[in-house]
Design a protein around this motif. Structure first.
Motif, PDB file in Angstrom:
ATOM      1  N   UNK A  20      34.998  39.019  33.377  1.00 47.40           N
ATOM      2  CA  UNK A  20      35.019  40.328  34.041  1.00 47.40           C
ATOM      3  C   UNK A  20      34.442  40.298  35.455  1.00 47.40           C
ATOM      4  N   UNK A  21      33.487  39.377  35.686  1.00 50.50           N
ATOM      5  CA  UNK A  21      32.925  39.272  37.034  1.00 50.50           C
ATOM      6  C   UNK A  21      33.968  38.824  38.034  1.00 50.50           C
ATOM      7  N   UNK A  22      34.809  37.863  37.620  1.00 50.24           N
ATOM      8  CA  UNK A  22      35.870  37.388  38.510  1.00 50.24           C
ATOM      9  C   UNK A  22      36.956  38.445  38.683  1.00 50.24           C
ATOM     10  N   UNK A  23      37.242  39.172  37.595  1.00 50.47           N
ATOM     11  CA  UNK A  23      38.244  40.249  37.711  1.00 50.47           C
ATOM     12  C   UNK A  23      37.757  41.321  38.704  1.00 50.47           C
ATOM     13  N   UNK A  24      36.493  41.620  38.605  1.00 47.75           N
ATOM     14  CA  UNK A  24      35.941  42.625  39.521  1.00 47.75           C
ATOM     15  C   UNK A  24      36.009  42.139  40.967  1.00 47.75           C
ATOM     16  N   UNK A  25      35.662  40.878  41.187  1.00 46.34           N
ATOM     17  CA  UNK A  25      35.742  40.326  42.538  1.00 46.34           C
ATOM     18  C   UNK A  25      37.171  40.428  43.071  1.00 46.34           C
ATOM     19  N   UNK A  26      38.142  40.110  42.227  1.00 44.48           N
ATOM     20  CA  UNK A  26      39.541  40.178  42.641  1.00 44.48           C
ATOM     21  C   UNK A  26      39.933  41.606  42.992  1.00 44.48           C
ATOM     22  N   UNK A  39      53.424  44.734  43.772  1.00 41.82           N
ATOM     23  CA  UNK A  39      52.848  43.894  42.723  1.00 41.82           C
ATOM     24  C   UNK A  39      51.323  44.099  42.649  1.00 41.82           C
ATOM     25  N   UNK A  40      50.674  44.035  43.809  1.00 39.56           N
ATOM     26  CA  UNK A  40      49.212  44.189  43.848  1.00 39.56           C
ATOM     27  C   UNK A  40      48.801  45.578  43.374  1.00 39.56           C
ATOM     28  N   UNK A  41      49.519  46.581  43.845  1.00 44.98           N
ATOM     29  CA  UNK A  41      49.162  47.955  43.493  1.00 44.98           C
ATOM     30  C   UNK A  41      49.302  48.184  41.993  1.00 44.98           C
ATOM     31  N   UNK A  47      44.448  47.495  36.138  1.00 40.52           N
ATOM     32  CA  UNK A  47      43.017  47.181  36.079  1.00 40.52           C
ATOM     33  C   UNK A  47      42.159  48.432  35.897  1.00 40.52           C
ATOM     34  N   UNK A  48      42.727  49.577  36.208  1.00 44.90           N
ATOM     35  CA  UNK A  48      41.986  50.822  35.975  1.00 44.90           C
ATOM     36  C   UNK A  48      41.762  51.068  34.489  1.00 44.90           C
ATOM     37  N   UNK A  49      42.529  50.403  33.653  1.00 43.81           N
ATOM     38  CA  UNK A  49      42.374  50.553  32.206  1.00 43.81           C
ATOM     39  C   UNK A  49      41.617  49.368  31.609  1.00 43.81           C
ATOM     40  N   UNK A  50      40.996  48.554  32.492  1.00 45.04           N
ATOM     41  CA  UNK A  50      40.231  47.391  32.039  1.00 45.04           C
ATOM     42  C   UNK A  50      39.077  47.858  31.145  1.00 45.04           C
ATOM     43  N   UNK A  51      38.721  47.025  30.180  1.00 41.07           N
ATOM     44  CA  UNK A  51      37.627  47.371  29.264  1.00 41.07           C
ATOM     45  C   UNK A  51      36.272  47.375  29.961  1.00 41.07           C
ATOM     46  N   UNK A  57      36.054  50.509  38.249  1.00 40.33           N
ATOM     47  CA  UNK A  57      35.549  51.140  39.475  1.00 40.33           C
ATOM     48  C   UNK A  57      36.068  50.421  40.719  1.00 40.33           C
ATOM     49  N   UNK A  58      36.065  49.087  40.675  1.00 38.47           N
ATOM     50  CA  UNK A  58      36.534  48.320  41.831  1.00 38.47           C
ATOM     51  C   UNK A  58      38.018  48.554  42.077  1.00 38.47           C
ATOM     52  N   UNK A  59      38.818  48.608  40.995  1.00 42.23           N
ATOM     53  CA  UNK A  59      40.253  48.851  41.129  1.00 42.23           C
ATOM     54  C   UNK A  59      40.505  50.245  41.693  1.00 42.23           C
TER      55      UNK A  59
END
Length: 545
Positions: A20-26, A39-41, A47-51, A57-59
């Protein structure tokens, strides 16, 4: 920030990483993507539905940063999510995107899901863009009550002629929720047309609840437009409406009408209401009395206001005292004088100000009589009042009060003499400089400063010898503020004393006076071992130049 195609590829892959730390960084890095990068959007929307809350929040932040039509188009489906957190997050982002969200929100007003249509209306209202008005006007007739209500609410936020017209028409629909929403929405506008529409409805409807809602909405508009609420409705109906509103079963409606009572400017209506059953209701009665204090002129009004001084409510008492002061005349003086003994300080102060504002020989006589009262509190109020009046007769009493047995009264007398502006009071005031009470000495010094005639230096210079260093300190401050060259010599006489506090005060005072005579003595202090003495001496030298 690296926004190359290669970098975007990396961050998009990392957005799916198990960590999750790497996902947040991305998600954070993708904030710099091109607004047309679908694609990115879409990856950020997923990612807004990430657990993980941090990823979500980052997304969300990145989508808001990217903005543009592509982001809004990808986000809009989320307002139909069954997950309330995701739905609210999507709505917040869309609202913050502003104008870009208008067209997608308009389109969802035709969605088959009533909840989605409602949320679309909510977004348009929060964005506040006039492009949404036409579609929202049509949505007023949606078969889903909640959609229609949200459309009305949104129109009340956007406003405009088209919105007012549609909301005015909605007032006459059978759907009570829609009528309520339309009235509330019109009440949120600052449009004279909204006020007129509400008044027309008030006069036509036979539903007392909806009439009350519309009346209160009209009152809100009137506060912003200056249109007269009571004068817009025939007298008999107005009185009936008010009485119905105050008898309403709903606490909120009653509270609105009680608040409205405080704005009434019809003295005769206020008197009738006070004499009726409404006047016997404590809360409504207080509101009526407050209103009467603003407009009452007649003997009947004066009598009711005087009776109201028996109420325990301090705020109402203060309003009544202001009203009696506005009315004026000798008839109200006894009540104002009685209020000087009220247990609440705010009421006593209001009574004092009321007597002073009336002024004249009658108020002067009241204060003079009270200045010899056995109650020290009343004597002190009288002395303050005499100082505010500032007449010759008042000054004579103030001079005598400087010898009163009460130190508090002597302090008040000194301060009041200063307010009176009597320059001839110096010889009497000078006795206060020898008073055994330190606070009296301080108050007398302040009086000399406020009157501010050439005699200030003559009398205040003697106080530099006072045994109390703080009294001497205050004397030095006053001499420095006097701007009188005659104060330089007395200050130079004490600048070499061993009392550091007095030396500091004298140095500051000499700097304020700017006399070249002080340069030598101040230079000798600039090498003092005490930094608290050196600094003001150096600052004084800089000020003299």
């Amino acid at each position: 920030m690296n926004t190359t195609l290669e970098a975007m590829e990396k961050w998009n892959r990392q957005l799916k990483d198990p960590d999750p730390g790497l996902r947040r960084e991305a998600a954070e890095e993708l904030a710099y993507a091109d607004p047309e990068d679908e694609r990115t959007i879409r990856g950020l929307v997923r990612a807004m539905e990430d657990e993980n809350m941090g990823v979500r929040d980052a997304a969300s932040y990145s989508l808001q940063t990217i903005g543009g039509p592509m982001s809004t188009a990808c986000l809009i489906p989320l307002i139909g999510s069954e997950d309330i957190v995701i739905r609210n997050l999507a709505m917040d982002i869309l609202v913050n995107m502003g104008g870009d969200a208008v067209d997608p929100a308009i389109r969802v007003l035709h969605d088959g899901d009533g909840d989605v249509r409602k949320f679309g209306a909510d977004i348009l209202g929060m964005v506040g863009d006039s492009r949404g008005v036409e579609s929202l006007c049509k949505a007023l007739w949606d078969t889903d009550q909640n959609v229609a209500y949200s459309a009305a609410e949104a129109l009340g936020k956007i406003g405009g002629e088209e919105a007012v017209e549609a909301l005015s028409d909605a007032l006459y629909e059978e759907d009570v929720l829609l009528v309520f929403g339309a009235a509330e929405a019109l009440g949120n506008l600052s449009d004279p047309g909204a006020f007129d529409a509400l008044i027309r409805f008030v006069l036509k409807t036979e539903d007392p609840y909806l009439r009350n809602v519309a009346l209160m909405a009209a009152s809100k508009v009137a506060q912003r437009t200056g249109q007269p609420l009571g004068a817009s409705i025939p007298g008999e109906k107005w009185e009936t409406y008010v009485m119905d509103g105050l008898a309403d079963d709903e606490e909120a409606v009653r509270a609105d009408f009680i608040a409205e009572l405080r704005k009434f400017d019809d003295e005769k209506l206020l008197l009738r209401l006070l004499e009726g059953a409404i006047g016997r209701d404590e809360e409504a009665g207080l509101a009526l009395i407050t209103a009467l204090s603003e407009v009452g002129e007649s003997p009947e009004s004066v009598a009711l206001l005087e009776q109201a001084l028996a109420y325990p409510d301090a705020e109402t008492k203060c309003a009544v005292l202001r009203g009696l002061a506005r009315i004026g005349g000798t008839a109200v003086l006894p009540r104002l004088t009685e209020a000087l003994s009220d247990p609440v300080p705010e009421v006593r102060e209001e009574a004092l100000q009321a007597l002073v504002s009336i002024g004249g020989s009658e108020a002067l006589e009241q204060f003079i009589a009270l200045s010899s009262n056995e109650d020290p509190g009343l004597r002190e109020s009288a002395i303050r009042g005499l100082g505010m009046l500032g007449t010759d007769a008042a000054t004579s009493v103030l001079k005598r009060a400087l010898s009163d047995e009460s130190p508090a009264l002597r302090r008040t007398a000194a301060a009041s003499l200063a307010r009176s502006g009597d320059a001839e009071a110096f010889s009497v005031l000078s006795e206060g400089l020898k008073d055994p009470d330190t606070e009296v000495q301080m108050a007398t010094l302040d009086a000399f400063r406020e009157i501010g005639t050439p005699e200030t230096v003559q009398y205040v210079s003697e106080v530099l010898k006072n045994e109390n260093p703080w009294v001497a300190f205050r004397a030095a401050e006053i001499l420095g503020a006097s701007g009188d060259e005659a104060a330089v010599e007395p200050l130079l006489d004490v600048i070499t004393r061993e009392n550091d506090l007095l030396v500091i005060a004298s140095a500051k005072a000499l700097g304020a006076l700017g006399s070249k005579k002080a340069i030598g003595p101040l230079r000798s202090l600039s090498g003092n071992e005490n930094a608290d003495v050196r600094q003001p001496a150096q600052e004084a030298l800089e000020a003299i130049g």
